[in-house]
Design an enzyme around this catalytic site. Structure first.
Site, PDB file in Angstrom:
ATOM      1  N   LYS A  36       0.834  -1.207   0.000  1.00  0.00           N
ATOM      2  CA  LYS A  36       0.000   0.000   0.000  1.00  0.00           C
ATOM      3  C   LYS A  36       0.866   1.254   0.000  1.00  0.00           C
ATOM      4  CE  LYS A  36      -2.127  -1.080   3.791  1.00  0.00           C
ATOM      5  NZ  LYS A  36      -1.512  -2.393   3.995  1.00  0.00           N
ATOM      6  N   THR A  37       1.786   1.298   0.951  1.00  0.00           N
ATOM      7  CA  THR A  37       2.639   2.481   1.030  1.00  0.00           C
ATOM      8  C   THR A  37       3.500   2.602  -0.224  1.00  0.00           C
ATOM      9  OG1 THR A  37       2.627   2.231   3.430  1.00  0.00           O
ATOM     10  CG2 THR A  37       4.268   3.718   2.522  1.00  0.00           C
ATOM     11  N   ASP A 222      -1.963   7.919   4.155  1.00  0.00           N
ATOM     12  CA  ASP A 222      -1.579   6.538   4.483  1.00  0.00           C
ATOM     13  C   ASP A 222      -2.194   6.176   5.839  1.00  0.00           C
ATOM     14  OD1 ASP A 222      -0.398   4.070   4.293  1.00  0.00           O
ATOM     15  OD2 ASP A 222       1.680   4.766   4.498  1.00  0.00           O
ATOM     16  N   GLU A 223      -2.354   4.890   6.100  1.00  0.00           N
ATOM     17  CA  GLU A 223      -2.896   4.412   7.389  1.00  0.00           C
ATOM     18  C   GLU A 223      -4.231   5.104   7.711  1.00  0.00           C
ATOM     19  OE1 GLU A 223      -1.323   1.996   8.862  1.00  0.00           O
ATOM     20  OE2 GLU A 223       0.813   2.185   8.364  1.00  0.00           O
ATOM     21  N   GLN A 253      -5.908  -3.325  10.558  1.00  0.00           N
ATOM     22  CA  GLN A 253      -4.799  -2.735  11.312  1.00  0.00           C
ATOM     23  C   GLN A 253      -5.195  -1.487  12.083  1.00  0.00           C
ATOM     24  OE1 GLN A 253      -0.732  -2.943   9.531  1.00  0.00           O
ATOM     25  NE2 GLN A 253      -1.798  -3.514   7.673  1.00  0.00           N
ATOM     26  N   ARG A 608       4.806  -7.727  10.731  1.00  0.00           N
ATOM     27  CA  ARG A 608       6.032  -6.931  10.567  1.00  0.00           C
ATOM     28  C   ARG A 608       7.192  -7.816  10.119  1.00  0.00           C
ATOM     29  NH1 ARG A 608       3.950  -3.242   9.120  1.00  0.00           N
ATOM     30  NH2 ARG A 608       2.085  -4.463   9.384  1.00  0.00           N
TER      31      ARG A 608
HETATM   32  P1  ATP Z   1       1.604  -2.177   5.939  1.00  0.00           P
HETATM   33  O1  ATP Z   1       0.180  -2.635   5.896  1.00  0.00           O
HETATM   34  O2  ATP Z   1       2.378  -2.953   6.929  1.00  0.00           O
HETATM   35  O3  ATP Z   1       1.733  -0.692   6.022  1.00  0.00           O
HETATM   36  P2  ATP Z   1       2.063  -1.940   3.127  1.00  0.00           P
HETATM   37  O4  ATP Z   1       0.855  -2.522   2.471  1.00  0.00           O
HETATM   38  O5  ATP Z   1       2.158  -0.490   3.187  1.00  0.00           O
HETATM   39  O6  ATP Z   1       2.245  -2.619   4.542  1.00  0.00           O
HETATM   40  P3  ATP Z   1       4.658  -1.827   1.928  1.00  0.00           P
HETATM   41  O7  ATP Z   1       5.411  -1.437   3.127  1.00  0.00           O
HETATM   42  O8  ATP Z   1       4.373  -0.812   0.902  1.00  0.00           O
HETATM   43  O9  ATP Z   1       3.316  -2.555   2.360  1.00  0.00           O
HETATM   44  O10 ATP Z   1       5.361  -3.036   1.199  1.00  0.00           O
HETATM   45  C1  ATP Z   1       5.766  -4.205   1.896  1.00  0.00           C
HETATM   46  C2  ATP Z   1       7.034  -4.785   1.264  1.00  0.00           C
HETATM   47  O11 ATP Z   1       6.729  -5.343  -0.005  1.00  0.00           O
HETATM   48  C3  ATP Z   1       8.093  -3.745   1.017  1.00  0.00           C
HETATM   49  O12 ATP Z   1       9.340  -4.324   1.331  1.00  0.00           O
HETATM   50  C4  ATP Z   1       7.981  -3.457  -0.468  1.00  0.00           C
HETATM   51  O13 ATP Z   1       9.190  -3.051  -1.015  1.00  0.00           O
HETATM   52  C5  ATP Z   1       7.547  -4.800  -1.034  1.00  0.00           C
HETATM   53  N1  ATP Z   1       6.758  -4.710  -2.270  1.00  0.00           N
HETATM   54  C6  ATP Z   1       5.622  -4.025  -2.448  1.00  0.00           C
HETATM   55  N2  ATP Z   1       5.144  -4.190  -3.702  1.00  0.00           N
HETATM   56  C7  ATP Z   1       6.009  -5.016  -4.342  1.00  0.00           C
HETATM   57  C8  ATP Z   1       6.076  -5.587  -5.677  1.00  0.00           C
HETATM   58  N3  ATP Z   1       5.141  -5.349  -6.577  1.00  0.00           N
HETATM   59  N4  ATP Z   1       7.116  -6.392  -5.944  1.00  0.00           N
HETATM   60  C9  ATP Z   1       8.049  -6.661  -5.013  1.00  0.00           C
HETATM   61  N5  ATP Z   1       8.054  -6.158  -3.774  1.00  0.00           N
HETATM   62  C10 ATP Z   1       7.043  -5.357  -3.429  1.00  0.00           C
HETATM   63 MG    MG Z   2       2.277   0.827   4.848  1.00  0.00          MG
END
Ligand code: ATP
Ligand code: MG
Length: 751
Positions: A36-37, A222-223, A253, A608
């Protein structure tokens, strides 16, 4: 990012859809670690490089400075710089806006921002003006009410008019209103004002709102699941008209409901913004298969959630490892040993995070890590011995040990509040200097105290009495009894209890936790057949307290609460304290949604981890000064046994279940099971003073002393009893403070 493909290449089709979505509301509702981020930061880059959007048109907000900083870095990594964009926390975005327009609200642009200490001073003055007893009510009590009102946008009048408002609330409303006047007169805002006043500004000054709407044509948050009412209003007002708002979040979350976060903000987003495009991301890129499956096994038990399941094409990886230690010390030693073991391979210290439910748990880890020489950092929260209340109690104990310690006396002379101001203290210091006496001698001298205004003088004298008495008796008292005596008799504990705030409550918890430190010390000494002396104990404390502050850039294990780990990721994660009552906490059983919020927190913690997840607990835990047997966390029971290795999980109810639980050996990855040794008995609660007076005792009485055990009274003179103890011989004791208990005939079987 030079062309289209560079940016989009790394993304999956769903993420790509979100990134190229230009106008209109967009909701990315997806599970942890699904990107997402990352998608949001890629979208910012894409808008600028490919869609011709100016950096000035971007507003991206999140919750913590750390998260905002990381977001900026990720965008920078993609397009080189972030100049002109606002990638900020909610608070700092509002502060910037107010710096430009606060004059419209009658503040002046150079308004000051009051921190909580300033706020308390203002409240105190208001209380004085209104003649409210500051013994009965603490400024912190009013502060928490004011903050709560401001978060919800409630005025003093609205608060007073609430249907269930009692006289106490009316008084709080009164203070709130006076407080607001002072802030306004001083051209000051508090933290809550930053959001509240920005929203007010937007409401009142249409041209200002219009200006920002035109400027921030692309808004991102975000969040979003953790936004409260004011944050929601802020975003909603800014986005109205163009509706180019993209929010990302995960209803699983949401962990800040206790602080006003409203999960409905994200659940109702589609209703609030017509024509929302919803994108769901289902692939997790962060965690290995087993970790993800275990996290899902937990979160799926929440009733109030939208069903969703993440998948990964990563290998299953290692199983989630569970270790049930004998006690909390053992738990900390286990974690430290695992860090050491895994670091012998290719990992660095910064690959590890230790997460826990409450800050007080960090102490055991600090000790275990220090012992092994593992560098660590405690995020958020203070290091245990840096906490104000702990330092205060240490100062009191130092005075018992050495009354000439002026520095310690200065620290606590007005803690709890005794009405001793700077000026009085200054005068006393000058006088002490002149008489070449320690300060303490002055406050034992009634002639001198007469010069200190009535009440304050009296309470100083009282405090001096308590300290002197404990000091005279210190060899006859257990350290924990001295501590209890100080905590209770100086009024320190009571003053915190009266504040009745979350902050005060956590201070009390820390103070009770300090008692665990003392218990541990006493137990160690007892096991070695000695009595721990106060001065030895103070030395060991001094060593702990003097570790230098660690360099934040250092390669170190991080420790933090589960709450502050949101959005972060680590190769190896330990979640400690997996016990009912601690995690989930007892308090969560009281609120209807309590357990569900704790379960979301557990899910946040587990997700995490990238490669290794350790869950640990202790069969016996000493926390808040009490030692208890524990029950394994209900969340452990929810995880399929196939995903776990290590101890057997939850073997039924009742105490006897522990007889067949096996504990792994922590030095070795391939656990050798060893039978669980005999449970340690619950440590005795402190006997403190049992309220005896000289009339209650007579020669010949059989008594029990918490340190020396049973003995016979020989003489009683005024406040002093002479007792021959079975184990240590004759002692003279001050009856009113000795932890003595009269034994009944039936308990008298020793004779
Ligand atoms: P959270 O819910 O914990 O905030 P999030 O959904 O924001 O998580 P991110 O932190 O953006 O997730 O990404 C999680 C991990 O996955 C990061 O290490 C990111 O680099 C990797 N990632 C995200 N998208 C891809 C992709 N398409 N290919 C490979 N790696 C990815
Ligand atoms: Mg995130």
């Amino acid at each position: 990012m030079n062309d289209d493909s560079d940016c989009l290449k790394q993304l999956n089709p769903e993420q790509r859809k979100a990134v190229v979505h230009k106008d209109g509301p967009l909701l990315i509702l997806a599970g942890a670690g699904s990107g997402k981020t990352s998608t949001m930061t890629h979208r910012i880059a894409y808008l600028i490089r490919q869609q011709g959007v100016s950096p000035h048109e971007i507003l991206a907000v999140t919750f913590t400075n750390k998260a905002a900083g990381e977001m900026r870095e990720r965008v920078e990594a993609l397009i080189g710089d972030t100049q002109g964009m606002w990638i900020l926390t909610f608070h700092s975005a509002c502060l910037r806006i107010l710096r430009m327009y606060a004059d419209r609200l009658g503040y002046g642009r150079d308004f000051v921002v009051y921190d909580p200490a300033d706020q308390k001073t203002v409240i105190k003055n208001c209380m004085k003006e209104k003649g409210i007893n500051d013994k009965k009510y603490q400024p912190a009590y009013f502060l928490s009410i004011i903050s709560d009102c401001k978060e919800k946008g409630k005025s003093p009048a609205e608060f007073a008019e609430e249907s269930n408002a009692g006289p106490r609330d009316k008084m709080a409303a009164d203070i709130y209103s006076a407080y607001e006047k002072v802030l306004k007169a001083n051209k000051a805002m508090d933290f809550d004002d930053l959001l509240l006043q920005t929203v007010r500004l937007f409401q009142q000054e249409k041209d200002v709102l219009q200006r920002f709407r035109q400027r921030f044509r692309y808004i991102m948050a975000d969040e979003y699941q953790d936004t409260n009412y004011m944050q929601y209003r802020f975003l909603r007002m800014l986005a109205e008209g163009h509706n180019n708002i993209c929010v990302v979040g995960d209803d699983d979350q949401c962990i800040y409901q206790w602080r006003g976060a409203d999960i409905n903000n994200i659940l109702d987003f589609e209703k609030d913004f017509k024509g929302t495009k919803v994108i769901k991301l289902e692939r997790n890129y962060r965690s290995d298969g087993n970790i993800l499956a275990a996290a899902h096994a937990v979160i799926k038990n929440n009733f109030g959630r939208k069903p969703k399941k993440l998948w990964t094409d990563k290998a299953e990886g290692e199983k989630v490892r569970y270790f049930r230690a004998e006690d909390d010390k053992d738990e900390a030693r286990y974690i430290a040993a695992q860090v050491d073991r895994l670091c012998n391979g290719s990992r660095q210290y910064s690959d590890f995070a230790v997460l826990y439910r409450t800050n007080v748990q960090s102490r055991q880890f600090e000790e275990a890590f220090r012992f092994r020489g593992i560098p660590y950092r405690v995020l958020g929260g203070y290091r245990y011995y840096d906490r104000k209340e702990v330092k205060d109690m240490v100062a009191y104990m130092r005075l018992v040990q050495n009354s000439a310690d002026d520095l310690s006396l200065e620290r606590i002379i007005n803690e709890p509040k005794r009405g001793i101001g700077e000026k009085t203290l200054e005068k006393l210091k000058v006088l002490a200097n002149f008489r070449k006496e320690p300060l303490f001698e002055l406050i034992r001298n009634t002639d001198i105290l007469e010069g200190v205004s009535g009440k304050a003088g009296e309470s100083l004298f009282e405090m001096a009495e308590i300290i002197s008495k404990l000091s005279e008796e210190k060899d006859n008292l257990r350290i924990s009894d001295i501590y209890d005596g100080l905590l209770v008799r100086t009024g320190y504990l009571k003053s915190l209890e009266e504040q009745n705030t979350v902050e005060a409550e956590s201070r009390i918890e820390n103070l009770l936790e300090f008692k665990s430190v003392i218990y541990d010390y006493e137990k160690e000494k007892e096991d070695a057949g000695e009595f721990g002396s106060l001065s030895e104990f103070m030395e060991s404390i001094a060593l702990m307290a003097e570790i230098d502050n660690l360099d934040p850039e250092e390669n170190a294990v991080v420790m933090m609460t589960l709450h502050s780990a949101k959005g972060l990721e680590f190769p190896v994660v330990f979640i400690a304290g997996m016990e009912d009552g601690l995690f989930p906490g007892w308090r969560s059983f009281e609120r209807s949604d309590g357990i569900e919020e704790e379960r979301r927190l557990c899910y946040v913690g587990m997700t995490r981890a990238k490669e290794r997840l350790f869950l640990t607990g202790a069969a016996v835990r000493t926390i808040y000064g009490k030692t208890d047997y524990t029950r394994e966390s209900m969340f452990l029971r929810e995880i399929d046994g196939k995903l776990l290795e290590g101890d057997a999980v939850f073997m039924g109810r009742g105490f006897d279940r522990y007889s067949h639980i096996k504990t792994g050996s922590y030095e070795d990855e391939n656990t050798i099971y060893r039978p669980f040794e005999q449970m340690r008995p619950t440590r005795r609660e402190s006997a403190a003073n049992s309220g005896l007076s000289s009339e209650d005792l007579a020669p010949g009485d059989r008594v029990e002393h918490s340190k020396f055990g049973a003995g016979n009274v020989i003489t009683v003179e005024k406040n002093t009893a002479t007792v021959i103890f079975d184990s240590v011989g004759t002692k003279k004791l001050a009856i009113d403070i000795a932890p003595l208990r009269k034994l009944q005939e039936t308990e008298n079987n020793g004779r």
